[in-house]
Motif scaffolding. Structure first.
Motif: not given
Length: 619
Positions: A489-493, A547-559, A578-582
């Motif tokens: 699980t990773v968190t994007l802030t 490390l893999l660079g990404v751009q989040a398109r929404t908030s919340g938790s998704f797989r 992986i579970t992403v908490n944005s």
């Protein structure tokens, strides 16, 4: 032998009761067709002179009990002697030698030939001997040894006998047609597995390296060229890693010789084969007679033009070659073939023509070869040459108008390649993937490259070939399975961020893989929907984080699904989730709210100020 000389017949007698031998001379034969009839004991023609009989007891004895019967030959006009035969002109004369017992009882008889000449010819008949040493692959596409071919290369086997017989041809130039896979595998097994194979392998290498001999460039394995081209796999023949290039390189390295691709020998040729030969830099082609259209017998012993091609063609002479076979004594068979060649030479004595003798993949008995080779060396009408020399010195057949004779190519039977183009190309793509994973020198890649070549061998079992090609992809998948990334699980802030991924590399070597993230809620660092990166993983340490660079398109938790593949994504390895908490858009929303409230506060303050100012203004 020259007219005015003598004819010596070396005879060996078995059994008892023989008293004398009768010598009967017949009129000369003038065509090869008639010669074949006389070889069968038919149509010997008119007797030209009185038969001569000689007592066996009066004949000189040679080693091993042989006796020599000598018949002097006289020219027309010479004083007639009782024991002399008159030979009117140069030619090939059938002879009957009849064994007689008491009271002139016939015990046995044979037909042979007297070749009369007026000395060495100005233009001797060029005779090229092309020796084939070929077989199905010794090491099959799946890497196992073919037991039947192994038996052939063992001492006393067919191929061992072929290699041994090459020593008999040492006195004459010989052209060798050797299957590269056979030569390579034979040498490898001889040096690493079975020392008993070394003698045959060395005899083959010695013959190939002899300065007077020529070695033809051959495909890595024996292939049906027409079938391969029709199947859409022409590049598998002439491409950089194709049968012809690899065959030439392998044979040259194995035998230590340089190969010239300009002269090719193909058993069966059609227009597609001729085109492929041209692409492979061949401009001279030797084929079996069945591949060429009919031709006038007067033009048979020359070269020919091929329709729509710059290639010059020639045919093997299988009729003359067949005279070396049969139930007769080896020396008689050798003498019969030499007499047929002399007849061809005497047909047009003032012109340069030639015959190519090319036995198939069965050995010619050494007991036949020895007298045949000895006869070639000493013959006043014949000159043994390499195939390249044969083409250089034997000219084009020409019609009465002086135009080059063109012979059409016979249609091919339409046989299919042992593997489909789609299957072969898929395996080739898998091989590229495997090579990108493990490197060009890895044993699995070497095994796969060899399987791609051996898969095209004529007569291969399609099921066996298919399994060997499929094993290439299996090797790549098995290797890739030793690389993994755990679920986490990773968190994007922040909207632009990096996802850390841990990798375990249990392959024991440095490797490059492609990592792909699959989610409709992420973009790549460049803003694209293809979130894919090539990742280099060292052999040590086993565990590595990237490390893999990404751009989040929404908030919340998704797989997010993580895929490990080869560089071109054709072969897939392990996967993970992986579970992403944005929290990106939660923080962004707060800032929007705060901004809106600040804007409203400013707007109300401005509005109140304007209102008060208006009221305080004088009327």
């Amino acid at each position: 032998m020259p007219i005015g000389g003598s004819y010596d017949a070396r005879l060996h007698f078995n059994g008892t009761g023989a008293v004398e031998v009768r010598f009967t001379l017949h009129e000369p034969v003038t065509t090869l067709e008639r010669f074949v009839q006389t070889a069968q004991g038919n149509d010997l023609g008119v007797v030209t002179d009185s038969p001569i009989c000689e007592q066996i007891a009066d004949m000189p004895v040679r080693p091993h009990g042989d006796r020599i019967m000598t018949i002097p030959l006289q020219q027309p006009g010479d004083v007639r002697r009782v024991t002399t035969e008159t030979v009117l002109a140069p030619g090939v004369y059938p002879i009957e030698l009849t064994l007689l017992g008491d009271r002139q009882r016939e015990l046995d008889h044979l037909v042979t030939w007297l070749v009369a000449t007026q000395g060495p010819a100005t233009h001797r008949l060029r005779v090229a001997w092309v020796w084939s040493v070929r077989s199905p692959p010794l090491i099959r596409a799946d890497g196992t040894t073919d037991p039947s071919v192994l038996a052939d290369v063992k001492p006393g086997g067919r191929l061992d006998a072929l290699a041994a017989a090459l020593a008999v041809t040492t006195p004459i130039p010989t052209t060798l047609r050797i299957a590269p896979e056979l030569a390579e595998s034979w040498q490898r097994l001889a040096s690493t597995v079975d020392p008993s194979l070394r003698t045959g392998a060395q005899e083959l290498a010695t013959a190939a390296a002899a300065p007077r001999n020529q070695v033809l460039a051959e495909p890595y394995v024996d292939v049906d060229r027409s079938a391969i081209v029709r199947s859409g796999l022409g590049d598998a023949l002439t491409g950089p890693n194709g049968e012809l290039v690899v065959g030439r390189t392998t044979l040259g390295a194995t035998l230590g010789v340089r190969l010239d691709p300009s002269t090719a020998f193909v058993d069966s040729a059609d227009a597609t084969v001729v085109d492929q030969l041209t692409r492979a830099q061949s401009d001279r082609m030797l084929v079996r007679p069945s591949s060429l259209g009919p031709v006038d017998s007067a033009s048979r012993f020359r070269t020919y033009a091929v329709p729509g091609s710059p290639i010059i063609a020639a045919q093997t002479d299988d009729d003359v070659l067949a005279l070396l076979n049969g139930p007769q004594a080896p020396a008689a068979r050798a003498q019969r073939a030499l007499a047929a060649l002399a007849l061809i030479a005497l047909q047009v004595p003032d012109d340069t023509r030639g015959v190519v003798l090319a036995p198939g993949d069965l050995p010619v008995s050494a007991s036949v070869l020895r007298p045949f080779v000895a006869g070639l060396v000493q013959h006043p009408l014949l000159q043994p040459v390499r195939l390249e020399q044969w083409f250089d010195r034997v000219g084009l057949a020409r019609d009465p108008d002086g135009e080059a004779v063109t012979r059409d190519l016979a249609p091919n039977d339409g046989a299919a390649a042992p593997v489909s183009a789609a299957h072969w190309r898929a395996a080739n793509a898998n091989l590229d993937d495997l090579r990108s994973l493990v490197g060009a020198g890895d044993p699995r890649v070497v095994r796969g490259e060899r399987a791609m070549l051996v898969a095209l061998a004529q007569g291969s079992d399609p099921a066996e070939v298919g399994a060997a090609l499929d094993a290439i992809g299996s090797d790549a998948r098995e290797f890739l399975s030793h690389i993994s990334t755990p679920s986490r699980t990773v968190t994007l802030t922040a909207r632009r961020s990096q996802i850390p991924l841990s990798f375990t590399n249990d392959t024991g070597r440095a490797v490059r893989v492609r990592v792909t993230l699959q989610s409709d809620k992420l973009l790549g660092s460049d803003g694209s929907t293809d979130i894919s990166n090539l990742v280099d993983l060292p052999a040590r340490p086993r565990n590595t984080t990237r490390l893999l660079g990404v751009q989040a398109r929404t908030s919340g938790s998704f797989r997010v699904r993580v895929l490990l593949t080869t560089a071109d994504r054709a072969i897939q390895g392990n996967t993970a989730t992986i579970t992403v908490n944005s929290t990106v858009f939660g923080a962004y929303g707060s800032w929007l709210t705060y901004g809106a409230l600040a804007f409203l506060a400013l707007w109300w303050a401005h509005h109140i100020w304007r209102t008060r100012r208006a009221r305080s203004a004088p009327a």
